[in-house]
Design an enzyme around this catalytic site. Structure first.
Site, short mmCIF file in Angstrom:
data_model
loop_
_atom_site.label_atom_id
_atom_site.label_comp_id
_atom_site.label_asym_id
_atom_site.label_seq_id
_atom_site.Cartn_x
_atom_site.Cartn_y
_atom_site.Cartn_z
N ASN A 126 0.88 -1.17 0.00
CA ASN A 126 0.00 0.00 0.00
C ASN A 126 0.91 1.21 0.00
O ASN A 126 1.50 1.55 1.03
CB ASN A 126 -0.89 -0.02 1.25
CG ASN A 126 -1.74 1.24 1.36
OD1 ASN A 126 -1.76 2.07 0.45
ND2 ASN A 126 -2.43 1.39 2.48
N GLU A 153 -5.37 -4.76 10.52
CA GLU A 153 -4.32 -3.76 10.73
C GLU A 153 -4.59 -3.05 12.06
O GLU A 153 -5.39 -2.11 12.11
CB GLU A 153 -4.32 -2.74 9.59
CG GLU A 153 -4.03 -3.33 8.24
CD GLU A 153 -3.44 -2.30 7.29
OE1 GLU A 153 -2.37 -2.58 6.75
OE2 GLU A 153 -4.03 -1.22 7.11
N GLU A 194 -6.77 4.86 7.86
CA GLU A 194 -6.54 6.28 7.54
C GLU A 194 -7.77 6.86 6.84
O GLU A 194 -8.11 8.02 7.05
CB GLU A 194 -5.28 6.41 6.67
CG GLU A 194 -4.03 6.12 7.51
CD GLU A 194 -2.87 5.50 6.76
OE1 GLU A 194 -2.85 5.54 5.51
OE2 GLU A 194 -1.96 4.95 7.43
N SER A 246 3.59 -2.15 10.35
CA SER A 246 5.04 -2.25 10.58
C SER A 246 5.60 -3.63 10.24
O SER A 246 6.53 -4.11 10.90
CB SER A 246 5.39 -1.85 12.01
OG SER A 246 5.01 -0.51 12.26
P1 13P Z 1 3.15 0.34 7.64
O1 13P Z 1 3.62 -0.96 7.03
O2 13P Z 1 3.89 1.52 7.15
O3 13P Z 1 3.06 0.26 9.13
O4 13P Z 1 1.65 0.55 7.11
C1 13P Z 1 0.75 -0.49 7.19
C2 13P Z 1 -0.46 -0.13 6.45
O5 13P Z 1 -1.20 0.76 6.84
C3 13P Z 1 -0.74 -0.85 5.20
O6 13P Z 1 -2.01 -0.58 4.74
#
Ligand code: 13P
Length: 251
Positions: A9, A168, A98, A214
């Site tokens: 992503n 997530e 988000e 992460s």
């Molecule tokens: P990170 O891997 O940067 O923590 O982001 C995860 C994410 O939101 C994938 O959609």
């Protein structure tokens, strides 16, 4: 049976030339690998059709990161599911935390988006997950269950069976604080059981459930070794081909 998937992503990163260069780099690298997972690039809207032209669709699929909750019409600035599908994209990420937090996307809006995506033969990668306060208050299972119920459980079993899910935990996104392997497995098993209770064991067993937050080349192998973790939705580490490759080859 369910598929293993590693999906990047990119979020709001990479200009068009930078995105094309990254897609080419990933594409060239996976061409030499015997893949044990499906690889997906989740790019900004404007990159989709250009990226689709530079990757081998047998090895690399394309995903949007959102689509509109309306089919077409006077919705300035929006991009419909039909438009996304017309670029060659196969997937669309929906319900990312988000989008929920910064753009007010409710379960009801997300349900509309999921239905439109499916009508246009896009596979939603539907994101669910709790914020830190909810985990600390021991409400994480309730939160995730309600996101499933309100966002998805009005779908028929046939339609639900087309989805990919991504767990997530919001506290793990972009923080460097990954869920432990045990925390990921515990929640993924809970999600699969919740699906089984609603749609039956066969649908639940066939649903790919990705972990996101992460995830990186150092922790992916341990996370993916869990029986209910079918891959990852990768943010930061999908922006560098070598890191993304490190995760893809963790299977
Ligand atoms: P990170 O891997 O940067 O923590 O982001 C995860 C994410 O939101 C994938 O959609």
């Amino acid at each position: 049976m369910r598929k293993n998937i590693v999906a990047g992503n990119w979020k709001m990163n990479k200009t068009l030339p930078e995105g094309i260069a990254l897609a080419k780099e990933v594409n060239e690298a996976v061409a030499t690998i015997d893949l044990a997972c499906e690889v997906i690039l989740g790019t900004p809207f404007i990159h989709l059709s250009s990226v689709a032209l530079v990757v081998d669709s047998n090895k690399v699929s394309i995903s949007a990161q959102n689509c509109a909750d309306k089919a077409s019409g006077a919705y300035t600035g929006e991009v419909s599911a039909a438009m996304v599908a017309s670029t060659g994209a196969k997937y669309v990420i929906l319900g990312h935390s988000e989008r929920r937090a910064y753009y007010g996307e409710t379960d009801a809006i997300l349900n509309e988006k999921v239905k439109l995506a499916l009508e246009n033969n896009l596979i939603p990668i539907f994101c669910i997950g709790e914020v830190l306060e909810e985990r600390e208050a021991d409400k994480h299972f309730d939160v995730v269950k309600s996101q499933l119920e309100n966002g998805l459980f009005s779908l028929s079993a046939e339609d639900f069976g087309k989805l990919v899910l991504a767990y997530e935990p919001v506290w793990a996104i972009g923080t460097g604080k990954t869920a432990s392997s045990e925390q990921a497995q515990e929640m993924h098993a809970f999600i699969r059981k919740t699906i089984a209770d609603k749609y039956g064991k066969e649908v639940a067993d066939n649903t790919s459930i990705l972990y996101g937050g992460s995830c990186n080349p150092s922790n992916a192998k341990e996370l993916f070794a869990n029986p209910d973790v079918d891959g990852g939705l990768i943010g930061g580490a999908s922006l560098k081909a070598q890191d993304f490759l490190g995760i893809i080859t963790s299977f």
